[in-house]
Design an enzyme around this catalytic site. Structure first.
Site, PDB file in Angstrom:
ATOM      1  CG  ASN A  10       6.746 -15.135 -77.636  1.00  0.00           C
ATOM      2  OD1 ASN A  10       6.167 -14.128 -76.959  1.00  0.00           O
ATOM      3  ND2 ASN A  10       7.604 -16.037 -77.321  1.00  0.00           N
ATOM      4  CE  LYS A  12      11.011 -14.962 -77.828  1.00  0.00           C
ATOM      5  NZ  LYS A  12      12.069 -15.745 -77.949  1.00  0.00           N
ATOM      6  CG  HIS A  98       8.817 -19.182 -74.429  1.00  0.00           C
ATOM      7  ND1 HIS A  98      10.173 -18.951 -74.232  1.00  0.00           N
ATOM      8  CD2 HIS A  98       8.575 -19.124 -75.732  1.00  0.00           C
ATOM      9  CE1 HIS A  98      10.627 -18.656 -75.507  1.00  0.00           C
ATOM     10  NE2 HIS A  98       9.666 -18.776 -76.355  1.00  0.00           N
ATOM     11  CD  GLU A 100      12.831 -16.614 -74.601  1.00  0.00           C
ATOM     12  OE1 GLU A 100      12.004 -15.459 -74.499  1.00  0.00           O
ATOM     13  OE2 GLU A 100      13.412 -16.656 -75.858  1.00  0.00           O
ATOM     14  CD  GLU A 170       8.954 -21.959 -79.091  1.00  0.00           C
ATOM     15  OE1 GLU A 170       8.621 -20.955 -80.049  1.00  0.00           O
ATOM     16  OE2 GLU A 170       9.086 -21.557 -77.876  1.00  0.00           O
ATOM     17  N   GLY A 176      16.116 -17.766 -81.312  1.00  0.00           N
ATOM     18  CA  GLY A 176      16.842 -16.549 -81.246  1.00  0.00           C
ATOM     19  C   GLY A 176      18.142 -16.517 -81.846  1.00  0.00           C
ATOM     20  CB  SER A 216      15.659 -19.248 -86.064  1.00  0.00           C
ATOM     21  OG  SER A 216      16.318 -18.638 -85.014  1.00  0.00           O
TER      22      SER A 216
HETATM   23  P1  PGA Z   1      12.591 -16.586 -82.485  1.00  0.00           P
HETATM   24  O1  PGA Z   1      11.894 -17.181 -81.149  1.00  0.00           O
HETATM   25  O2  PGA Z   1      11.548 -16.816 -83.686  1.00  0.00           O
HETATM   26  O3  PGA Z   1      13.147 -15.410 -82.068  1.00  0.00           O
HETATM   27  O4  PGA Z   1      13.741 -17.921 -82.397  1.00  0.00           O
HETATM   28  C1  PGA Z   1      10.806 -18.077 -81.008  1.00  0.00           C
HETATM   29  C2  PGA Z   1      10.363 -18.385 -79.745  1.00  0.00           C
HETATM   30  O5  PGA Z   1      10.831 -18.214 -78.700  1.00  0.00           O
HETATM   31  O6  PGA Z   1       8.949 -18.378 -79.381  1.00  0.00           O
END
Ligand code: PGA
Length: 254
Positions: A10, A12, A98, A100, A170, A176, A216
């Site tokens: 992803n 982003k 997601h 976010e 998640e 992140g 992560s």
């Molecule tokens: P990250 O993000 O691997 O940077 O923690 C994962 C995600 O939000 O899909």
């Protein structure tokens, strides 16, 4: 039951078109010896780079996804993108719900549900994200939140549709932050999701559906996660932005 693993990147809000081309060329290079029968590899670039990435992926086994979409086919929805548009540029999958999107852009279980129905009507396979925040985890609400996201998100879908889609667990506190859930912590929730599906949807759907872990994921922790019975792959953010680390996650996850 052995489910085919999936490693999904992803991206982003990263990657200009030029950067996206470089990244996807690097990923193709890094994964050229990987047998596509053993793992599904997927990338979800930002909308502006979809076309360029799609051209480079044409004829390769790597799958393309949108990061979000509107549920309508077209209309006066400034700034939105439709399932038809994602299909046209070569997407087979779309990430829905997601955290976010939920946290910063007002996504709710109700809009998630509309988007899931729209994805299926247009032949896109949805990757539905669910997960709890740190406060919710600390208040022992993890399972309640996940159950609510599943119940409301999957409302009205047929068992056949649920069987064919992909879920991603998640935990928001792991996204992140560099703080990965331990394989055992993740497995506990993955097993809960599968049990919920077995009881509320169907035994076959619970067995067949792939549940990815996200938060992560790195080359260093993918192996441990993949040893867990109910973890079928990773949804990778930060570490998917470099061909080398993404390629390593794919290879070490096998
Ligand atoms: P990250 O993000 O691997 O940077 O923690 C994962 C995600 O939000 O899909």
């Amino acid at each position: 039951m052995k489910r085919k693993p999936m490693i999904a990147g992803n991206w982003k809000m990263h990657m200009t078109t030029k950067e996206a081309r470089d990244l996807v060329s690097g990923i193709l290079q890094q994964t050229k010896d990987v047998d596509p029968g053993n793992v599904d590899i997927l990338v979800a670039p930002p909308y502006t780079a979809l076309m360029a990435v799609s051209e480079l992926l044409n004829g390769t086994p790597i799958l393309l996804a949108g990061q979000n979409m509107h549920w309508e086919e077209k209309g006066a929805f400034t700034g939105e993108i439709s399932p038809v548009m994602l299909k046209e540029v070569g997407c087979s999958h779309v990430i829905i719900g997601h955290s976010e999107r939920r946290q910063y852009f007002g996504e709710t279980n109700e809009t998630v549900n509309k988007k899931l129905h729209a994805a299926f009507s247009h032949g896109l396979t949805p990757i539905l994200c669910v997960g709890e925040s740190l406060e919710q985890r600390e208040a022992n609400q993890t399972f309640t939140i996940i159950e609510e996201e599943l119940k409301e998100g999957l409302n009205g879908l047929t068992t056949k549709q649920v069987r064919s889609m992909i879920l991603a667990y998640e935990p928001i506190w792991a996204i992140g932050t560099g703080k990965t859930a331990s394989p055992e912590q993740a497995e506990e929730v993955h097993a809960f999701i599968r049990k919920w599906l077995r009881e509320q949807v169907e035994k076959e759907a619970a067995e067949e559906i792939r549940i990815l872990y996200g938060g992560s994921v790195k080359p260093e922790n993918i192996e441990g996660l993949m040893t867990m019975e109910n973890i079928d792959g990773g949804l990778v953010g930060g570490a998917s932005l470099k061909a080398d680390s993404f390629g390593q996650i794919v290879k070490r996850g096998l």
